[in-house]
Scaffold this motif. Sequence first.
Motif, PDB file in Angstrom:
ATOM      1  N   ALA A 154       0.835  -0.935   0.006  1.00 44.64           N
ATOM      2  CA  ALA A 154       0.026   0.026   0.105  1.00 44.64           C
ATOM      3  C   ALA A 154       0.870   1.083   0.092  1.00 44.64           C
ATOM      4  O   ALA A 154       1.860   1.264   0.636  1.00 44.64           O
ATOM      5  CB  ALA A 154      -0.628  -0.231   1.398  1.00 44.64           C
ATOM      6  N   GLN A 155       0.446   2.344  -0.598  1.00 41.76           N
ATOM      7  CA  GLN A 155       0.823   3.537  -0.679  1.00 41.76           C
ATOM      8  C   GLN A 155       0.733   4.279   0.878  1.00 41.76           C
ATOM      9  O   GLN A 155      -0.056   3.980   1.591  1.00 41.76           O
ATOM     10  CB  GLN A 155       0.192   4.655  -1.407  1.00 41.76           C
ATOM     11  CG  GLN A 155       0.770   5.854  -1.524  1.00 41.76           C
ATOM     12  CD  GLN A 155      -0.329   6.966  -2.172  1.00 41.76           C
ATOM     13  OE1 GLN A 155      -1.196   6.298  -2.916  1.00 41.76           O
ATOM     14  NE2 GLN A 155      -0.085   8.279  -1.605  1.00 41.76           N
ATOM     15  N   PHE A 161      -1.952   6.532   7.203  1.00 41.97           N
ATOM     16  CA  PHE A 161      -3.301   6.062   6.532  1.00 41.97           C
ATOM     17  C   PHE A 161      -4.476   6.434   7.784  1.00 41.97           C
ATOM     18  O   PHE A 161      -5.609   6.675   7.570  1.00 41.97           O
ATOM     19  CB  PHE A 161      -3.379   4.616   6.354  1.00 41.97           C
ATOM     20  CG  PHE A 161      -4.629   4.115   6.098  1.00 41.97           C
ATOM     21  CD1 PHE A 161      -5.299   4.286   4.625  1.00 41.97           C
ATOM     22  CD2 PHE A 161      -5.633   3.417   7.079  1.00 41.97           C
ATOM     23  CE1 PHE A 161      -6.392   3.444   4.298  1.00 41.97           C
ATOM     24  CE2 PHE A 161      -6.680   2.678   6.376  1.00 41.97           C
ATOM     25  CZ  PHE A 161      -7.186   2.874   5.307  1.00 41.97           C
ATOM     26  N   PHE A 167      -3.326  12.079   1.414  1.00 42.37           N
ATOM     27  CA  PHE A 167      -2.638  10.805   0.764  1.00 42.37           C
ATOM     28  C   PHE A 167      -1.884  11.003  -0.484  1.00 42.37           C
ATOM     29  O   PHE A 167      -2.016  10.532  -1.387  1.00 42.37           O
ATOM     30  CB  PHE A 167      -3.761   9.933   0.294  1.00 42.37           C
ATOM     31  CG  PHE A 167      -5.165  10.406  -0.118  1.00 42.37           C
ATOM     32  CD1 PHE A 167      -6.351  10.768   0.643  1.00 42.37           C
ATOM     33  CD2 PHE A 167      -5.225  11.085  -1.485  1.00 42.37           C
ATOM     34  CE1 PHE A 167      -7.553  11.247   0.204  1.00 42.37           C
ATOM     35  CE2 PHE A 167      -6.340  11.557  -1.963  1.00 42.37           C
ATOM     36  CZ  PHE A 167      -7.422  11.780  -1.226  1.00 42.37           C
ATOM     37  N   THR A 193      -2.543   2.561  -4.875  1.00 33.77           N
ATOM     38  CA  THR A 193      -2.864   3.937  -4.255  1.00 33.77           C
ATOM     39  C   THR A 193      -3.636   3.960  -3.368  1.00 33.77           C
ATOM     40  O   THR A 193      -4.477   2.992  -2.949  1.00 33.77           O
ATOM     41  CB  THR A 193      -3.299   4.933  -5.214  1.00 33.77           C
ATOM     42  OG1 THR A 193      -4.325   4.188  -5.844  1.00 33.77           O
ATOM     43  CG2 THR A 193      -2.226   5.205  -6.333  1.00 33.77           C
ATOM     44  N   ASN A 194      -3.812   4.925  -2.429  1.00 36.39           N
ATOM     45  CA  ASN A 194      -4.786   4.759  -1.085  1.00 36.39           C
ATOM     46  C   ASN A 194      -6.243   4.760  -1.600  1.00 36.39           C
ATOM     47  O   ASN A 194      -6.697   5.778  -2.410  1.00 36.39           O
ATOM     48  CB  ASN A 194      -4.571   6.136  -0.321  1.00 36.39           C
ATOM     49  CG  ASN A 194      -5.186   6.276   1.038  1.00 36.39           C
ATOM     50  OD1 ASN A 194      -6.205   5.707   1.225  1.00 36.39           O
ATOM     51  ND2 ASN A 194      -4.434   6.627   1.812  1.00 36.39           N
ATOM     52  N   SER A 234      -6.866   1.344  -6.292  1.00 39.28           N
ATOM     53  CA  SER A 234      -7.336   0.268  -5.334  1.00 39.28           C
ATOM     54  C   SER A 234      -8.208  -0.612  -5.896  1.00 39.28           C
ATOM     55  O   SER A 234      -8.817  -1.532  -5.553  1.00 39.28           O
ATOM     56  CB  SER A 234      -7.879   0.955  -4.128  1.00 39.28           C
ATOM     57  OG  SER A 234      -8.869   1.939  -4.552  1.00 39.28           O
TER      58      SER A 234
END
Length: 511
Positions: A154-155, A161, A167, A193-194, A234
């Motif tokens: 994950a970014q 987060f 983000f 990406t988030n 995502s």
Amino acid sequence: MLIRKTVLVYFSILAFLFSASAQNEALSKIDIPDLKEYLTFIASDELQGRALGTEVDGLEITANYLADYAKEIGLKPAVDNYFQIVPILHTVPGTDDFIEVKNKKGKSVYRSEELVKLTQTSGIFSLEEEPVTFIGFGENIESLDINDKLVIVAQGSAESFSGEEKFEWQNRVESTKINAIMEKQPKALLVITNPKDTENKTFKQLQGWMSRSGYSVKTNDDITTQPAVLLATSKVADALLGKKGQYLKYLEKVAAGSEAVTEVAETLSLKSGAEPELLEAKNVVAYVEGSDPVLKNEYVVFMAHYDHLGVGKDGDVYNGADDNGSGTVAIMEVAEAFASLKEKQKRSIVFLWVTCEEKGHFGSSYYCDHPLFPLDKTVASINLDMVGRVYDGPRDDVWKDSPKKVKDFDGLYTLSNDVWPELAEINAAHCADLGLVPDTSLPKERFLRASDHYHFHKYGVPILNYATGYHADYHKVGDEIERINFEKIKRVADLCFLVGFDLANKKDIEF
């Protein structure tokens, strides 16, 4: 005894006078009309900015011009036809990139073109129905075995987060994380990406950065089987985890302390990249051989890059008269001065006009990785990059906050490394001879990397970099010959000759 001492003093004075006379005669070869003639050609619109990929290959024309000049004044070629070929890969974005998720029955459940290759490796990277391993935010991976696996990370971090931070892509943070993961030799790394980035701003930003054509030096490591680092949204993670929203829930659990490593039944197929075009750029390398049977196997290198920025989207030509036509022609005149010496200097003098500095110091990095003269026998590398301008009043104040603002007529930036401190002392003495005021204040951590001298520095060679500084026309179409101060170029070229002559004849150089 007195007679003998008198004779020795007499011959010492005679030798000194002969040396001074020889230097003055050689210096007379450095003249402003020649500098103007050479730069008028090199900085002309006809050469279209001396860059790769222009309609008229001005880069090639300039290389031929320099090689013809070297031959005309009697320089020896360091390699056939004076050209060291620098293999350049031109990579364009792939036109059929895709990423696809298949379920355990082999049925496609998601397919998209939203895929970006973050690594600069050339060629096409592809995987077919590969199992994946999620590793959360890539934290605490010391004991993790991910060798030869397709890894999804994950970014960002668990902290960012869970918090209120934006983000946005934090390049230093992500690079550190990616490097740590790649040291464990996965088959590939897919950064997602988030999921809170519902408008895909991060993905679009990096897609804009990475989906442009690019250039790189071809190396033996340019093979398409190298692990790639890729970026996707995502939506891919949701498809792999079963349905929309699952990736967000997974990351929330990881951020709360749950186990990060997750393997799923679904598989991933992807393809990214395109086959690069192989281009040939050229370093022009010539030399004047030294006269001493031993010291001629040691070298003083004078260097300048002869490329520039090419043609803009609007058709304007970036002629780069100062950057770096000025350094290019200065070295031409220094070469003529050394070639004219009737009694040659003891060490050999190398003249290196390098290509593709503006693309990433490609010519100098290639030379240092494939030196035509041993780097451990190179006593100094003197690099000229922008030596033709003098402060032009308020218009040049655009760089007022820069540590390298363009100098007045007497000022000159002289950057050296710490390999051989005496080099800076020699330079300072000759600057004083010519009425030049050396500025040695440039931050070394930044400016040792800022031009072609970096690659010699990297290999432990003593370096000097001469520059007159940043002006209002730096990397703009206004960098034209009309704004060049040829008297300033001549003074820098004179300095080069005097420093080079001193270095070439100095009895012992140890560092």
